[in-house]
Design a protein around this motif. Structure first.
Motif, short mmCIF file in Angstrom:
data_model
loop_
_atom_site.label_atom_id
_atom_site.label_comp_id
_atom_site.label_asym_id
_atom_site.label_seq_id
_atom_site.Cartn_x
_atom_site.Cartn_y
_atom_site.Cartn_z
N VAL A 52 0.82 -1.20 0.00
CA VAL A 52 0.00 0.00 0.00
C VAL A 52 0.87 1.26 0.00
CG1 VAL A 52 -1.82 1.24 1.24
CG2 VAL A 52 -1.78 -1.25 1.25
N VAL A 53 0.52 2.21 -0.85
CA VAL A 53 1.16 3.53 -0.88
C VAL A 53 0.31 4.49 -0.05
CG1 VAL A 53 1.86 5.47 -2.32
CG2 VAL A 53 2.24 3.13 -3.10
N LEU A 54 0.95 5.13 0.94
CA LEU A 54 0.22 5.96 1.89
C LEU A 54 0.65 7.42 1.88
CD1 LEU A 54 0.38 3.41 4.81
CD2 LEU A 54 -1.69 4.04 3.56
N ALA A 55 1.78 7.72 1.24
CA ALA A 55 2.31 9.08 1.26
C ALA A 55 2.98 9.38 -0.07
CB ALA A 55 3.31 9.24 2.40
N MET A 56 2.96 10.67 -0.44
CA MET A 56 3.48 11.04 -1.74
C MET A 56 3.82 12.52 -1.75
SD MET A 56 1.42 10.37 -5.28
CE MET A 56 1.44 8.59 -5.02
N GLU A 57 4.93 12.85 -2.44
CA GLU A 57 5.33 14.24 -2.63
C GLU A 57 6.09 14.34 -3.94
OE1 GLU A 57 4.53 17.08 -1.64
OE2 GLU A 57 6.00 18.07 -0.33
N ILE A 58 5.84 15.40 -4.71
CA ILE A 58 6.57 15.63 -5.95
C ILE A 58 7.39 16.89 -5.79
CG2 ILE A 58 6.39 16.03 -8.43
CD1 ILE A 58 3.73 14.58 -8.42
N VAL A 59 8.69 16.77 -6.04
CA VAL A 59 9.59 17.90 -5.92
C VAL A 59 10.74 17.72 -6.89
CG1 VAL A 59 10.85 16.84 -3.99
CG2 VAL A 59 10.93 19.32 -4.30
N ASN A 60 11.13 18.79 -7.56
CA ASN A 60 12.25 18.77 -8.50
C ASN A 60 12.10 17.69 -9.56
OD1 ASN A 60 13.37 20.78 -6.88
ND2 ASN A 60 14.58 19.33 -5.68
N GLY A 61 10.87 17.46 -10.01
CA GLY A 61 10.63 16.48 -11.06
C GLY A 61 10.62 15.04 -10.62
N ALA A 63 8.80 12.07 -8.17
CA ALA A 63 7.66 11.64 -7.35
C ALA A 63 8.17 10.66 -6.30
CB ALA A 63 6.60 10.98 -8.21
N TYR A 64 8.16 11.11 -5.04
CA TYR A 64 8.57 10.26 -3.92
C TYR A 64 7.32 9.61 -3.34
CZ TYR A 64 12.98 12.90 -4.07
OH TYR A 64 14.16 13.47 -4.46
N VAL A 65 7.38 8.29 -3.11
CA VAL A 65 6.24 7.59 -2.54
C VAL A 65 6.70 6.79 -1.33
CG1 VAL A 65 5.13 7.45 -4.80
CG2 VAL A 65 6.45 5.50 -3.96
N ALA A 91 10.29 4.86 -2.25
CA ALA A 91 10.76 4.73 -3.63
C ALA A 91 10.62 6.08 -4.31
CB ALA A 91 9.98 3.66 -4.38
N ALA A 92 11.29 6.23 -5.44
CA ALA A 92 11.22 7.48 -6.19
C ALA A 92 11.09 7.18 -7.67
CB ALA A 92 12.47 8.33 -5.92
N PHE A 93 10.34 8.04 -8.36
CA PHE A 93 10.06 7.85 -9.78
C PHE A 93 10.16 9.19 -10.51
CE2 PHE A 93 7.73 4.84 -7.21
CZ PHE A 93 8.00 3.62 -7.82
N ASP A 94 10.46 9.12 -11.79
CA ASP A 94 10.40 10.32 -12.61
C ASP A 94 8.94 10.75 -12.69
OD1 ASP A 94 9.99 11.83 -15.18
OD2 ASP A 94 12.16 11.59 -15.30
N GLU A 99 9.02 6.37 -14.60
CA GLU A 99 10.12 5.41 -14.51
C GLU A 99 10.76 5.42 -13.12
OE1 GLU A 99 11.37 3.08 -16.66
OE2 GLU A 99 9.51 3.51 -17.76
N LEU A 100 11.20 4.26 -12.68
CA LEU A 100 11.85 4.10 -11.38
C LEU A 100 13.20 4.81 -11.36
CD1 LEU A 100 11.84 2.62 -8.57
CD2 LEU A 100 13.07 0.78 -9.72
N LEU A 101 13.51 5.46 -10.24
CA LEU A 101 14.81 6.11 -10.02
C LEU A 101 15.61 5.32 -8.99
CD1 LEU A 101 13.62 9.83 -10.01
CD2 LEU A 101 14.62 8.53 -11.90
N PRO A 102 16.93 5.55 -8.89
CA PRO A 102 17.78 4.70 -8.04
C PRO A 102 17.56 4.85 -6.53
CG PRO A 102 19.07 5.80 -9.75
CD PRO A 102 17.72 6.43 -9.76
N TRP A 103 17.01 5.95 -6.07
CA TRP A 103 16.87 6.21 -4.63
C TRP A 103 16.17 5.03 -3.94
CZ3 TRP A 103 12.61 8.13 -1.40
CH2 TRP A 103 13.04 8.75 -0.21
N ALA A 104 16.80 4.45 -2.93
CA ALA A 104 16.25 3.24 -2.33
C ALA A 104 16.58 3.10 -0.85
CB ALA A 104 16.76 2.02 -3.09
N PRO A 105 16.19 4.07 -0.02
CA PRO A 105 16.39 3.88 1.42
C PRO A 105 15.51 2.75 1.94
CG PRO A 105 15.07 5.82 0.99
CD PRO A 105 15.54 5.33 -0.33
N VAL A 106 15.92 2.17 3.05
CA VAL A 106 15.17 1.06 3.66
C VAL A 106 14.69 1.50 5.03
CG1 VAL A 106 15.33 -1.30 4.53
CG2 VAL A 106 16.49 -0.68 2.40
#
Length: 547
Positions: A52-61, A63-65, A91-94, A99-106
């Motif tokens: 489930v995706v519960l949070a989202m913000e778009i900044v500098n092009g 989309a962080y989810v 996760a982060a997307f263009d 498209e998926l971006l490399p950002w991948a914190p755990v």
């Protein structure tokens, strides 16, 4: 040449009735002059999540989810399929391409036991719920930092108790920002200097903070700002002036003063601000509403609500005094909202929108399946009745949160509208957890009217070389106007019609094909066409012999 015309007593009467109902849903991707255009209802190619995706913000092009998921995968791929990769809670997307971006914190976390929200975590044992979940993401006004909050206790193996910060340029975890609230952080609001937080916590480190707190953006230090809420805070937004934080949730009192669900707190000293709205009702624990999301367009603040036996809709208020501007009360919990180009989009499970304060008192009646996405004009004047716009994409709900399935979060960058939640399909095609929409100018509307239940017409020979063809209208997800062509089996268009239709009111239309030769045999089918020439066709009628 055979004459092709509309039967005055048939199609003409049908259109007269239909046009009298058309104001119940206005605007779409091809709106009439003066009406706000919506994004199309066509979902754009977007990666998916396995939770489930519960949070989202778009900044500098980007989309962080955030949410409760362990993997993401490409569009159209089932769980565990080709291209699936690990992403744990973030996760982060263009934002423009999906498209998926490399950002991948755990993010990892503890067991959460707050009885208010046990249903919103994964049950892993008797009275135990796994809550490594991200509930909120907010960016700094300058876009340099990204703040995330939820139930987690670690990020990338480093201790971060329920709130953390990242550098958006590098993606790195901020070493300096490490407050320690003692329970869930559900809401954030960020100014140039301060991170305001709300949730379930009652302390930050050794200091008492009752569900509201503030931190220095530079180093995460706890600030003296210490208003109180007696129950959970679920949403926050800074007023455009920057002097007030609007707070929403399921609380009854702010600083000991009764104001259920929606109020304001002054930034300067944490005192309760004047707030005139009392639109989030509380009658008792089994008959109340609570605010789920708050957004602003720089002029107004908009709130969405969930409820038990009462208000489930959206409202707009003056952020400086809380006075109500407009309200609607579609039934079916609203979990998320986003305002873009004068349109307020919402994610819900709306099942009835014909309440008294809707435009001309009309909207859709009790329906199944529930509608998961709606749109309405944000700029409706104060005191005017609100209306729903003709934008009706839909989603098949998942099963993680059985009482509030569907969209949980929305964000936009002025062009792309992203939404996430607990769903497995969008517009009847597999798409889990995440989807996005955009404007017709960016990606033209390519889906035609709805095929489901668009049945074969009925043809009746009238004598004199005439055949009357009758059919039930269909509708389009993002255009109220649908044009119809009645096609004979010899390929000729026998007649045409045009009508404004909504899914809850599909009239029967008819026209008469004349000048035919007695004894000839034809079938008829109906072609339905939207304003962008996207089309579908009905099955053909049985053979009809002209008399």
């Amino acid at each position: 040449m055979r004459r092709k015309h509309l039967a005055a007593g048939a199609l003409g009467a049908g259109l007269a009735v239909l046009l009298s109902l058309s104001p119940t849903a206005v605007a779409d991707t091809a709106p009439a002059p003066g009406e706000p255009a919506t994004v199309t209802a066509d979902p754009q190619p977007t990666w998916q999540t396995d939770g489930v995706v519960l949070a989202m913000e778009i900044v500098n092009g980007v989309a962080y989810v955030g949410g409760n998921f362990d993997h993401v995968r490409p569009p159209g791929v089932p769980r565990g399929g080709a291209g699936e990769v690990a992403r744990t809670g973030l996760a982060a997307f263009d934002a423009a391409t999906g498209e998926l971006l490399p950002w991948a914190p755990v993010v990892t976390g503890p067991v959460f036991t707050d009885t208010d929200d046990q249903i919103e975590c994964d049950n892993v044992g008797p009275d135990q719920w796994r809550c490594d979940t991200v509930w909120e993401i907010k960016a700094a006004p300058d876009g340099s930092k990204l703040y995330v909050a939820g139930d987690f206790a670690k990020v990338n193996g480093e201790r971060r108790y329920r709130i953390a910060a990242f550098d958006t340029a590098t993606g790195a975890l901020d070493d300096a920002f490490a407050p320690s609230p003692n329970s869930r952080v559900r809401a954030l609001a960020v100014s140039d200097t301060t991170v305001f937080a709300g949730g379930h916590f009652t302390a930050v480190g050794d200091a008492t903070r009752t569900r509201l707190a503030a931190f220095n953006r530079a180093d995460g230090a706890l600030l003296p700002w210490a208003p109180t809420a007696d129950k959970r805070v679920m949403a926050m937004v800074l007023a455009p002036s920057g002097t007030r934080v609007i707070v929403g949730g399921d609380f009854n009192r702010i600083n000991g003063v009764w104001q259920h669900g929606l109020s304001a707190v002054n930034v300067s000293n944490g005192s309760k601000g004047t707030f005139l709205s009392n639109d989030i009702p509380y009658n008792n624990s089994n008959n109340r509403s609570w605010v789920t999301d708050l957004v602003t367009d720089g002029t107004r603040v908009y709130a969405s609500a969930d409820g038990v036996g009462t208000f489930d809709g959206r409202l707009a208020v003056n952020p400086e005094n809380g006075a109500r501007i407009w309200i609607n009360n579609c039934l079916g919990a609203t979990q998320a909202i986003s305002v873009m180009d004068g349109v307020l989009y919402s994610g819900s499970h709306a099942h009835r929108c014909d309440m008294q304060n809707y435009y001309e008192g009309k909207g859709f009646p009790e329906v199944r399946p529930h509608r998961r996405f709606l749109a309405e004009p944000a700029g409706t004047p104060a005191g005017a009745r609100q209306q729903i716009l003709h934008w009706f994409p839909n989603a098949q709900p998942g099963t993680v949160y059985p009482f509030v399935q569907g969209p949980w979060t929305m964000a936009n960058d002025g062009v792309n509208l992203w939404t996430g939640g607990d769903f497995t399909q969008v517009n009847d095609k597999p798409q889990e957890g995440l989807t996005r929409f955009t404007t017709h100018a960016v990606s033209p509307d390519v889906n035609g009217p709805v095929q489901t239940d668009f049945k074969a017409p009925t043809a009746v020979a009238n004598g004199g070389g005439a055949v009357t063809v009758t059919w039930k209208a269909t509708w389009d997800l993002d255009n109220r106007k649908v044009r119809y062509e009645v096609v004979r089996s010899d390929g000729a268009v026998a007649c045409t019609a045009e009508a404004n239709t909504v899914f809850w009111n599909l009239p029967t239309l008819s026209c008469t094909d004349t000048g035919l030769t007695a004894g000839s045999v034809y079938k008829y089918r109906i072609r339905a066409i939207d304003p962008y020439n996207n089309r579908i066709s009905s099955p053909s009628s049985p053979d009809i012999t002209v008399s």
